[in-house]
Each structure stands twice: as structure tokens, then as C-alpha cells.
Design a protein around this motif. Structure first.
Motif, mmCIF file in Angstrom:
data_model
loop_
_atom_site.group_PDB
_atom_site.id
_atom_site.type_symbol
_atom_site.label_atom_id
_atom_site.label_comp_id
_atom_site.label_asym_id
_atom_site.label_seq_id
_atom_site.Cartn_x
_atom_site.Cartn_y
_atom_site.Cartn_z
ATOM 1 N N GLU A 185 0.813 -1.215 0.000
ATOM 2 C CA GLU A 185 0.000 0.000 0.000
ATOM 3 C C GLU A 185 0.849 1.267 0.000
ATOM 4 O OE1 GLU A 185 -2.653 -0.473 3.315
ATOM 5 O OE2 GLU A 185 -4.108 -1.577 2.094
ATOM 6 N N GLN A 186 2.048 1.205 0.582
ATOM 7 C CA GLN A 186 2.931 2.379 0.574
ATOM 8 C C GLN A 186 3.321 2.750 -0.851
ATOM 9 O OE1 GLN A 186 4.062 4.348 2.982
ATOM 10 N NE2 GLN A 186 3.599 3.308 4.897
ATOM 11 N N VAL A 187 3.721 1.743 -1.623
ATOM 12 C CA VAL A 187 4.110 2.002 -3.009
ATOM 13 C C VAL A 187 2.880 2.360 -3.839
ATOM 14 C CG1 VAL A 187 5.108 0.981 -5.092
ATOM 15 C CG2 VAL A 187 6.133 0.510 -2.867
ATOM 16 N N GLU A 188 1.778 1.657 -3.604
ATOM 17 C CA GLU A 188 0.541 1.955 -4.332
ATOM 18 C C GLU A 188 0.140 3.415 -4.167
ATOM 19 O OE1 GLU A 188 -4.186 0.641 -4.405
ATOM 20 O OE2 GLU A 188 -2.769 -0.452 -3.130
ATOM 21 N N GLU A 189 0.270 3.910 -2.944
ATOM 22 C CA GLU A 189 -0.105 5.299 -2.664
ATOM 23 C C GLU A 189 0.750 6.268 -3.478
ATOM 24 O OE1 GLU A 189 0.736 9.023 -1.004
ATOM 25 O OE2 GLU A 189 1.824 7.429 0.039
ATOM 26 N N GLN A 190 2.055 5.975 -3.589
ATOM 27 C CA GLN A 190 2.936 6.844 -4.354
ATOM 28 C C GLN A 190 2.623 6.800 -5.849
ATOM 29 O OE1 GLN A 190 5.106 9.157 -3.218
ATOM 30 N NE2 GLN A 190 4.101 8.601 -1.316
ATOM 31 N N ILE A 191 2.315 5.611 -6.367
ATOM 32 C CA ILE A 191 2.014 5.485 -7.795
ATOM 33 C C ILE A 191 0.703 6.191 -8.116
ATOM 34 C CG2 ILE A 191 1.532 3.866 -9.659
ATOM 35 C CD1 ILE A 191 3.364 1.854 -8.169
ATOM 36 N N LEU A 192 -0.276 6.096 -7.219
ATOM 37 C CA LEU A 192 -1.537 6.812 -7.422
ATOM 38 C C LEU A 192 -1.299 8.317 -7.473
ATOM 39 C CD1 LEU A 192 -3.880 4.745 -5.083
ATOM 40 C CD2 LEU A 192 -4.134 4.987 -7.566
ATOM 41 N N LYS A 193 -0.375 8.789 -6.644
ATOM 42 C CA LYS A 193 0.000 10.213 -6.684
ATOM 43 C C LYS A 193 0.561 10.562 -8.056
ATOM 44 C CE LYS A 193 3.688 13.281 -5.311
ATOM 45 N NZ LYS A 193 4.921 13.445 -4.561
ATOM 46 N N ASN A 194 1.503 9.742 -8.550
ATOM 47 C CA ASN A 194 2.129 10.019 -9.836
ATOM 48 C C ASN A 194 1.111 10.000 -10.969
ATOM 49 O OD1 ASN A 194 4.547 10.148 -8.447
ATOM 50 N ND2 ASN A 194 5.190 8.079 -9.000
ATOM 51 N N LEU A 195 0.176 9.050 -10.913
ATOM 52 C CA LEU A 195 -0.877 8.962 -11.931
ATOM 53 C C LEU A 195 -1.795 10.181 -11.875
ATOM 54 C CD1 LEU A 195 -1.737 5.169 -11.749
ATOM 55 C CD2 LEU A 195 -1.193 6.423 -13.843
ATOM 56 N N GLY A 196 -2.179 10.571 -10.667
ATOM 57 C CA GLY A 196 -3.031 11.745 -10.530
ATOM 58 C C GLY A 196 -2.365 12.986 -11.075
ATOM 59 N N ASN A 197 -1.077 13.155 -10.759
ATOM 60 C CA ASN A 197 -0.339 14.324 -11.229
ATOM 61 C C ASN A 197 -0.191 14.331 -12.752
ATOM 62 O OD1 ASN A 197 -0.120 15.040 -8.567
ATOM 63 N ND2 ASN A 197 2.059 14.630 -8.387
ATOM 64 N N ALA A 198 0.037 13.138 -13.331
ATOM 65 C CA ALA A 198 0.182 13.052 -14.787
ATOM 66 C C ALA A 198 -1.140 13.393 -15.479
ATOM 67 C CB ALA A 198 0.646 11.657 -15.192
ATOM 68 N N CYS A 199 -2.239 12.893 -14.946
ATOM 69 C CA CYS A 199 -3.555 13.201 -15.523
ATOM 70 C C CYS A 199 -3.869 14.689 -15.365
ATOM 71 C CB CYS A 199 -4.640 12.354 -14.863
ATOM 72 S SG CYS A 199 -4.539 10.594 -15.279
ATOM 73 N N ALA A 208 -1.681 17.105 -15.276
ATOM 74 C CA ALA A 208 -0.847 17.825 -16.243
ATOM 75 C C ALA A 208 -1.433 17.743 -17.651
ATOM 76 C CB ALA A 208 0.569 17.264 -16.231
ATOM 77 N N LEU A 209 -2.133 16.637 -17.944
ATOM 78 C CA LEU A 209 -2.773 16.476 -19.254
ATOM 79 C C LEU A 209 -4.083 17.253 -19.355
ATOM 80 C CD1 LEU A 209 -2.493 12.723 -20.368
ATOM 81 C CD2 LEU A 209 -1.648 14.742 -21.577
ATOM 82 N N GLY A 210 -4.560 17.751 -18.210
ATOM 83 C CA GLY A 210 -5.853 18.438 -18.196
ATOM 84 C C GLY A 210 -7.016 17.482 -18.058
ATOM 85 N N ASP A 211 -6.724 16.217 -17.774
ATOM 86 C CA ASP A 211 -7.790 15.228 -17.560
ATOM 87 C C ASP A 211 -8.158 15.247 -16.076
ATOM 88 O OD1 ASP A 211 -9.519 13.105 -17.465
ATOM 89 O OD2 ASP A 211 -8.214 11.692 -18.516
ATOM 90 N N TYR A 212 -8.883 16.285 -15.667
ATOM 91 C CA TYR A 212 -9.154 16.500 -14.248
ATOM 92 C C TYR A 212 -10.062 15.429 -13.628
ATOM 93 C CZ TYR A 212 -7.054 20.929 -15.563
ATOM 94 O OH TYR A 212 -6.197 21.873 -16.043
ATOM 95 N N PRO A 213 -11.093 14.933 -14.350
ATOM 96 C CA PRO A 213 -11.905 13.858 -13.750
ATOM 97 C C PRO A 213 -11.070 12.623 -13.405
ATOM 98 C CG PRO A 213 -13.072 14.836 -15.596
ATOM 99 C CD PRO A 213 -11.672 15.397 -15.617
ATOM 100 N N LYS A 214 -10.156 12.250 -14.313
ATOM 101 C CA LYS A 214 -9.305 11.078 -14.056
ATOM 102 C C LYS A 214 -8.334 11.369 -12.914
ATOM 103 C CE LYS A 214 -8.244 6.854 -15.359
ATOM 104 N NZ LYS A 214 -9.221 5.775 -15.159
#
Length: 374
Positions: A217-231, A233-239
Motif C-alpha cells: 500500500e505504501q508504493v501503491e499510494e505513491q504510484i496513485l500520486k504520480n498517476l493523478g499528477n500526470a492526468c 498535467a494532461l488536463g484530464d481533471y476527472p481522471k
């Protein structure tokens, strides 16, 4: 109406110091797998090399290596480097290649933790050469990953991707799931640094699947952060909101209140960008509550600003003024003149919009006084 207010923390990322989790996180984005082949010696018992009066050079080298690992985990990086150097010298005299590789690789990781990325590359390359000579693929994949991360910070993204791809290939070959997860995540970060957010998301999503399979879960939490930030940056705010909400659930389960506050800030920013100002206010108010609970004054100041800006965007100038004035009082207690000047500008505009020109002029004069003094 000209808006002097600025949305607090326009970037979705976390403005808090880098964290660590048993050396698996050398930054709050980067994932580096850590097992028995990295930053871990071979001996058990005391790690203090001075406890035994008579001991073999090999035993002393092993103890120094373990001592360096303990010092690294405690954040005593200079001391760790010295222990690794002494151990390396002994392993060199003994002709012990595996020990030399561990020391060199550990120094590479330590320099990475110290943000000295050129030195990290230097020692990691030396460790890599020995690991390849020994055909130690498990160590090779981890050293390649560290090299990729160091080159990413050095803004050499082509090299970063090259090393992470090599790390991924070997990790898949030897079925090292943790190294595979790390390489995928770090490839995502390298592509994000190049501005290729779609490819970044592709790799991050693959990394997320492995993290969930491993129930980490520690790593999962960090990857979810990275995914949220990437989306984001793309302007895909719902995702982005979807990933941030998943991350919020994990942070709450882990009772990590500081991270919870950071995620609530990101959710507030994403909702604001989407034009959902009411939901932005709701998330920002939750962020404000947590910031006050954990006595995070910077988080409190920023959340007050976020609420004020959202109310401002809704045309609720009375509500905006309430939170701006709270933020102004806090900025003055913190003696933060930059924030004070910014809030005075926001108050000037909000009072002008309400038709209270006297108050607007008063705040304008206070703002000019700060600009002249600073």
C-alpha cells in the motif's frame, strides 16, 4: 473583475520534504526496490565494528557494511559513506568482489539520498561493472534503476529511460516483481519529465497493477500520486480526481494525516480547475481542518487561500473576505511578507467587488506600503 488572487499551489504535486519508507522511497515519487542485495550486509548480531577486540578482516568489513546500512536508514549519510568506504577498502584488500559491489552500490544510493546525483552515477557505475562481472542480475537491475533515477534528476532523460528500460528487461527476465514495479514507475517519471504524460500514464498504470498484486500500500499510494499528477498535467481533471480519491482512501487507512492533507489540496485544485468550486471548497476545508490538527501552519495558510479563491470564483465575496482575512492574520504571525502582500491584493479586489471602496483603498495602501518596504 481583475482577480489579484492566485489559486494556491497550481501544481498538483506535494510541496513537502521528500520522505522515505525503509529506503524504498528515496523521494516521494521515485520507487527504488530494496532487498538483501542492496544496503544490507551478510552478518547478524552487532553492527558495531568496535565490539570485538580480535576479528578477521572479512568480519570487520561485513560489520562496517551493516553499520553503514543502519546509518543510511537513520539518515546519517556522511557517517554511512565513511562506513562504506572503510568496508570497501577491506573488501578490496581481500579481493572480495561481492562485498566491493555492495559498498559501491550503497554509496551510489547514499549519494542519491543526498541529492548528489553526479556522485551517485559515479559509484553506481562502478558497482554495476562488478555486478555484471559476477552475473548478479538482481543487483544489476537495482543499480540500473538507481542510475536511471539519478540521470532523471540530472535532466538527462534519454539516459534515464535507457537505464530504466534495461532494468525492466532484466527484472522481467528474473521475475523480480518489485524491481519490475520500480522500473515501470520510474520510466513513467522520466517520460513525465519529458512532457510525454500519456506514455508516463501507460507505465504508471502497469506499475500500479504490480503494487496491488504485491499488496504494497505504501508504493501503491505513491504510484496513485504520480498517476493523478500526470492526468492533472494532461488536463484530464476527472481522471486525476479519481486517482487522488483512491490515494486519499489509502492515506486514511494508513492514518497518514500529512499525506491526507496534501491529497485534499490536490483534490481541491483539480475540482477548481474543473470549475466545481463548491466541491473545491469542501476539500479545501477538510485540508484546513487537518492542517490545524497537525499544526501545519503553511498548509493552514495555503488552504485558507484556496477556500478564499474558490469563494471569489463563485462570486461569494463575503465568504472570500472571511478566509482572506484569516489568511492575512496567519501570514503576519508567520512574518511572511510575500503572502501578506498577496492577500492584501485579494482583499482589495474583493472589497471593491462588494462596493466597499473605503476598505478596498485601505488594503491597497497597506499593500503598497509592503511593496515599498520590500
Amino acid at each position: 473583475m481583475q482577480n489579484w488572487s492566485k489559486r494556491i499551489a497550481n501544481e498538483p504535486g506535494d510541496n513537502y520534504p521528500d520522505g522515505e519508507h525503509q529506503l524504498a522511497f528515496l523521494s516521494r515519487e521515485t520507487v527504488i526496490p530494496c532487498d538483501e542485495t542492496m544496503l544490507q550486509g551478510d552478518t547478524t548480531g552487532s553492527t558495531d565494528p568496535s565490539t570485538d577486540e580480535v576479528e578477521s578482516p572479512r568480519t570487520r568489513a561485513d560489520k562496517l557494511l551493516n553499520q553503514g546500512c543502519d546509518q543510511h536508514q537513520a539518515g546519517l549519510f556522511d557517517a554511512a559513506l565513511e562506513s562504506f568506504r572503510q568496508a570497501h577498502k577491506l573488501y578490496l584488500e581481500l579481493g572480495e568482489l561481492a562485498g566491493q559491489e555492495k559498498c559501491l552500490s550503497s554509496m551510489g544510493l547514499t549519494y542519491y539520498s543526498m541529492r548528489n546525483y553526479l556522485k551517485s552515477v559515479e559509484f553506481s557505475l562502478q558497482g554495476l561493472e562488478i555486478a555484471q562481472t559476477l552475473d548478479d542480475k538482481r543487483s544489476v537491475t537495482k543499480i540500473l534503476g538507481n542510475l536511471g533515477n539519478a540521470y532523471r534528476h540530472l535532466k538527462e532523460q534519454t539516459k534515464a529511460i535507457e537505464y530504466q528500460q534495461q532494468s525492466l528487461t532484466i527484472a522481467e527476465e528474473i521475475q523480480d516483481s518489485r524491481s519490475e514495479m520500480a522500473a515501470l514507475n520510474n520510466l513513467g517519471l522520466a517520460y513525465k519529465a519529458m512532457g510525454d504524460h500519456k506514455t508516463a500514464i501507460h507505465y504508471e498504470e502497469r506499475s500500479l497493477v504490480i503494487a496491488r498484486n504485491l499488496k504494497d500500500e505504501q508504493v501503491e499510494e505513491q504510484i496513485l500520486k504520480n498517476l493523478g499528477n500526470a492526468c492533472y498535467a494532461l488536463g484530464d481533471y476527472p481522471k486525476a480526481i479519481d486517482y487522488y480519491q483512491q490515494r486519499l482512501t489509502l492515506a486514511r487507512a494508513l492514518k497518514d494525516h500529512r499525506t491526507e492533507g496534501q491529497i485534499l489540496r490536490n483534490l481541491g485544485n483539480a475540482c477548481y480547475a474543473l470549475g466545481d468550486y463548491e466541491q473545491s471548497v469542501e476539500y479545501s476545508k477538510q485540508w484546513l481542518t487537518i492542517s490545524r490538527e497537525i499544526k501545519d501552519h503553511r498548509g493552514e495558510e495555503q488552504s485558507l487561500g484556496s477556500i478564499g479563491v474558490a469563494y471569489d470564483a463563485m462570486g461569494n465575496y463575503t465568504g472570500a473576505i472571511d478566509y482572506y482575512e484569516q489568511r492575512l492574520a496567519l501570514a503576519r504571525r508567520m512574518q511572511d511578507h510575500r503572502v501578506e502582500e498577496q492577500v492584501l491584493g485579494s482583499l482589495k479586489v474583493a472589497y471593491y467587488a462588494l462596493g466597499d471602496f473605503v476598505k478596498s483603498a485601505d488594503y491597497s495602501q497597506q499593500r503598497q506600503a509592503i511593496l515599498q518596504t520590500n
